[in-house]
Write an enzyme that holds these catalytic residues in place. Structure first.
Site, PDB file in Angstrom:
ATOM      1  CB  SER A   1     -24.463  46.924 -42.261  1.00 25.64           C
ATOM      2  OG  SER A   1     -24.452  45.606 -42.725  1.00 25.64           O
TER       3      SER A   1
ATOM      4  CE  LYS B   1     -29.078  39.017 -47.863  1.00 31.31           C
ATOM      5  NZ  LYS B   1     -27.841  38.256 -47.777  1.00 31.31           N
TER       6      LYS B   1
ATOM      7  CG  ASP C   1     -24.926  38.661 -50.134  1.00 29.42           C
ATOM      8  OD1 ASP C   1     -24.225  39.423 -49.442  1.00 29.42           O
ATOM      9  OD2 ASP C   1     -26.119  38.411 -49.880  1.00 29.42           O
TER      10      ASP C   1
ATOM     11  N   GLY D   1     -25.096  23.669 -47.673  1.00 26.25           N
ATOM     12  CA  GLY D   1     -26.297  24.447 -47.380  1.00 26.25           C
ATOM     13  C   GLY D   1     -27.056  24.724 -48.667  1.00 26.25           C
TER      14      GLY D   1
ATOM     15  N   GLY E   1     -29.728  27.387 -48.551  1.00 23.35           N
ATOM     16  CA  GLY E   1     -30.546  28.576 -48.297  1.00 23.35           C
ATOM     17  C   GLY E   1     -30.160  29.685 -49.262  1.00 23.35           C
ATOM     18  N   GLY E   2     -30.516  30.933 -48.900  1.00 24.09           N
ATOM     19  CA  GLY E   2     -30.271  32.071 -49.785  1.00 24.09           C
ATOM     20  C   GLY E   2     -28.797  32.281 -50.105  1.00 24.09           C
TER      21      GLY E   2
ATOM     22  NE  ARG F   1     -31.614  21.641 -41.632  1.00 21.74           N
ATOM     23  CZ  ARG F   1     -32.006  22.335 -40.601  1.00 21.74           C
ATOM     24  NH1 ARG F   1     -31.649  21.991 -39.392  1.00 21.74           N
ATOM     25  NH2 ARG F   1     -32.760  23.402 -40.762  1.00 21.74           N
TER      26      ARG F   1
ATOM     27  CG  ASP G   1     -36.943  15.928 -50.857  1.00 15.89           C
ATOM     28  OD1 ASP G   1     -36.367  14.978 -51.454  1.00 15.89           O
ATOM     29  OD2 ASP G   1     -37.951  15.787 -50.142  1.00 15.89           O
TER      30      ASP G   1
ATOM     31  CE1 TYR H   1     -22.055  38.211 -41.437  1.00 16.10           C
ATOM     32  CE2 TYR H   1     -21.480  39.429 -39.464  1.00 16.10           C
ATOM     33  CZ  TYR H   1     -22.361  39.159 -40.493  1.00 16.10           C
ATOM     34  OH  TYR H   1     -23.543  39.840 -40.556  1.00 16.10           O
TER      35      TYR H   1
END
Ligand code: NAP
Length: 501
Positions: free
Chosen positions: A251, A300, A336, A359, A361-362, A383, A386, A444
């Site tokens: 960044s 985040k 994002d 996925g 996650g966030g 993966r 739940d 990336y």
């Protein structure tokens, strides 16, 4: 002897083990255009030989300004002699042409008259070092001001983000052009860039291709080309990114390039913030002050509780990656999501497109909310059954386990797990055929992941993670400045920063 105001803003600290090595590195720096070098004579196996060699070096590079240092090991240097022997070596360095010497406060207090006699013949820098912490800075300032010097150098160790402001604030209490203030360590890196902005006369950098003499030192090339330390003014706006870890963040390379190409007097700094010090970071953010900052792993979600206002989409996703201050209030948004939808919207119509998000996650969550808002038909896989079901439920998506993917086809696959990310670059969620016509890999680093490579081999359209990265940074820049971002310059900076070194 030049006045301190004409000193270059960057001093390269050269700590090498022997004289030929020191001279070889010094020559390289001078040939690259550096004009201010610190010779750490205490690092040498033969400090007196190093002091004498200054004359030879200056014959070849007469425009170079040499600062000679021979710090005793009692004071965290490497010189094993007495104070008398230390001063004799500094005397010899001045005789050989050194235009400045650095004497630690312990020596300056013990031999005040001798040190005073150096003044007029060389700039005398009196330095205070604290390798443990950042103590109350007014006490430190009062102590160093007890001896006469041309420059006072105060170096502490940052233990928490707000130590940066306390160190920089010391610049206010001391005469301008007479001061260098720095905090060591990754936590203190911002002081290395901001010290000259806050009134310090110069900052220190590591020589090319060496570790430097103190932790947190960056190379002169980085200080100059990424952070523009020689061009920032006292009114430069300060931005940054908070993360833990922070070292590999691209960044700063991308956002500083954006400010520079729009000729905005601003700097964007990396702030190492561990979860325990998020509150403390806000003390720094208010006092520095920061105009805005990016938020990344692991902050985040937690950042939301410290903000005065959060954009509704970011609130719904439960994650903020962009913060700025308006009318004294901290505001948060999530760019994002634009990083996901804008690159996709350039190549297909999102309403009614079928999208598989990999996925939960966030990043997957942000993508799922944004894509569902944009009207896409969503499926989620991952993966953990739940978690897949839980995310699918809140964004009206179809939950799919890995073995339920057989025979399914989607317009788009959005990959949002760390599989394939450095250092585990050989991993990929899909073994064989990828079930999408467009493959969007959020990873990336590296730019060409195994998933991207397989997608190209299978004739798919590819959106690499760097596009998402740049798009979210573009939106941040625009939120902060109100100007159109220089997207191409930012993409180029991101790609350069990601190139294997
Ligand atoms: P996160 O919150 O930690 O979520 C990671 C997700 O990946 C979780 O769903 C996790 O599953 C799953 N996962 C982890 N290891 C896995 C494995 N070996 N096999 C299958 N699934 C696995 O991380 P994040 O913030 O969402 O980031 C995910 C990726 O997106 C990272 O690579 C990040 O660098 C990238 N990203 C890129 C950008 C960009 O600008 N290009 C922006 C944000 C994120 P469990 O829930 O089962 O643990």
């Amino acid at each position: 002897m030049p006045p301190t105001r004409t000193l270059p803003r960057i001093c390269i600290a050269m700590g090498l083990p022997d004289v030929p090595n020191l001279l070889a590195h010094a020559r390289r720096e001078a040939e690259a255009g550096e004009t201010f070098l610190e010779f750490r004579l205490d690092f040498l196996d033969a400090p007196a030989v190093g002091a004498a060699a200054i004359a030879d070096f200056l014959r070849d590079f007469p425009d170079t300004f040499i600062l000679a240092t021979c710090r005793r090991h009692q004071n965290h240097g490497r010189f094993n002699g007495s104070i008398e022997e230390q001063l004799a070596i500094l005397e010899q360095a001045i005789g050989a042409g050194a235009q400045a010497i650095d004497v630690e406060i312990e020596t300056a207090e013990a031999a005040a008259d001798r040190v005073a006699q150096f003044r007029g013949r060389a700039l005398v820098v009196v330095s205070y070092h604290n390798f443990e912490a950042t103590p109350p800075m007014d006490t430190v300032a009062a102590r160093v001001l007890g001896v006469r010097a041309d420059v006072y150098k105060l170096v502490t160790t940052a233990r928490k983000p707000s130590d940066n402001v306390r160190v920089l604030a010391a610049a206010r209490g001391l005469p301008r052009q007479k001061l260098v203030v720095l905090a060591m360590g990754d936590l203190g890196f911002p002081t290395r860039v901001l010290s000259p902005v806050f009134g310090g006369c110069f900052t220190y950098a590591a020589p090319m291709a060496t570790e430097g003499t103190a932790s947190g030192q960056a190379s002169a090339r980085v200080l100059r080309s990424v952070y523009h330390v020689e061009k920032l003014t006292r009114t430069a706006k300060i931005y940054g990114v908070i993360a833990d870890p922070i070292r590999h963040s691209i960044s700063p390379a991308v956002l500083n390039r954006a400010f520079q190409s729009r000729r905005i007097d601003a700097v964007y700094l990396p702030f190492l913030v561990t979860p325990a010090y998020l509150r403390d970071f806000f003390s720094l953010a208010s006092k520095l002050p920061l105009a805005g900052f990016s938020v990344t792993i692991p902050h985040k979600q937690k950042i939301i509780r410290y903000l005065d206002a959060v954009d509704p989409l970011a609130k719904r996703i439960g994650a903020v990656n962009t913060v700025w201050r308006k009318a004294g209030k901290w505001r948060g948004a999530n760019t994002d999501v634009a990083g996901v939808t804008l690159p996709l919207a350039r190549i297909l119509r999102l309403p009614n497109s079928s999208v598989l998000v990999v996925g939960n996650g966030g990043a997957a969550r942000g993508a799922a909310f944004a894509l569902s808002d944009a009207g896409a038909k969503l499926a989620i896989t991952g993966r953990n059954p739940d978690r897949v079901r839980a995310l699918a439920k809140i964004c009206s998506a179809e939950p799919l386990l890995r073995d339920q993917l057989n025979g399914r086809k989607f317009d788009v696959v959005v990959h949002a797990t760390p599989l394939g990310m450095f250092p585990k670059v050989d991993e990929c969620f899909f073994d064989g055929a990828i079930p999408g016509e467009v493959v969007f890999d959020m990873v990336y680093n590296p730019m060409e992941t195994v998933l991207v490579k397989h997608a190209r081999e299978q004739g798919k359209a590819v959106i690499p993670g760097v596009e998402m990265f740049v798009e979210q940074a573009v939106r941040q820049f625009e939120l902060w400045t109100g100007e159109t971002a220089p997207r191409q310059a930012m993409l180029k900076a991101a790609m350069e920063a990601l190139e294997p070194k």
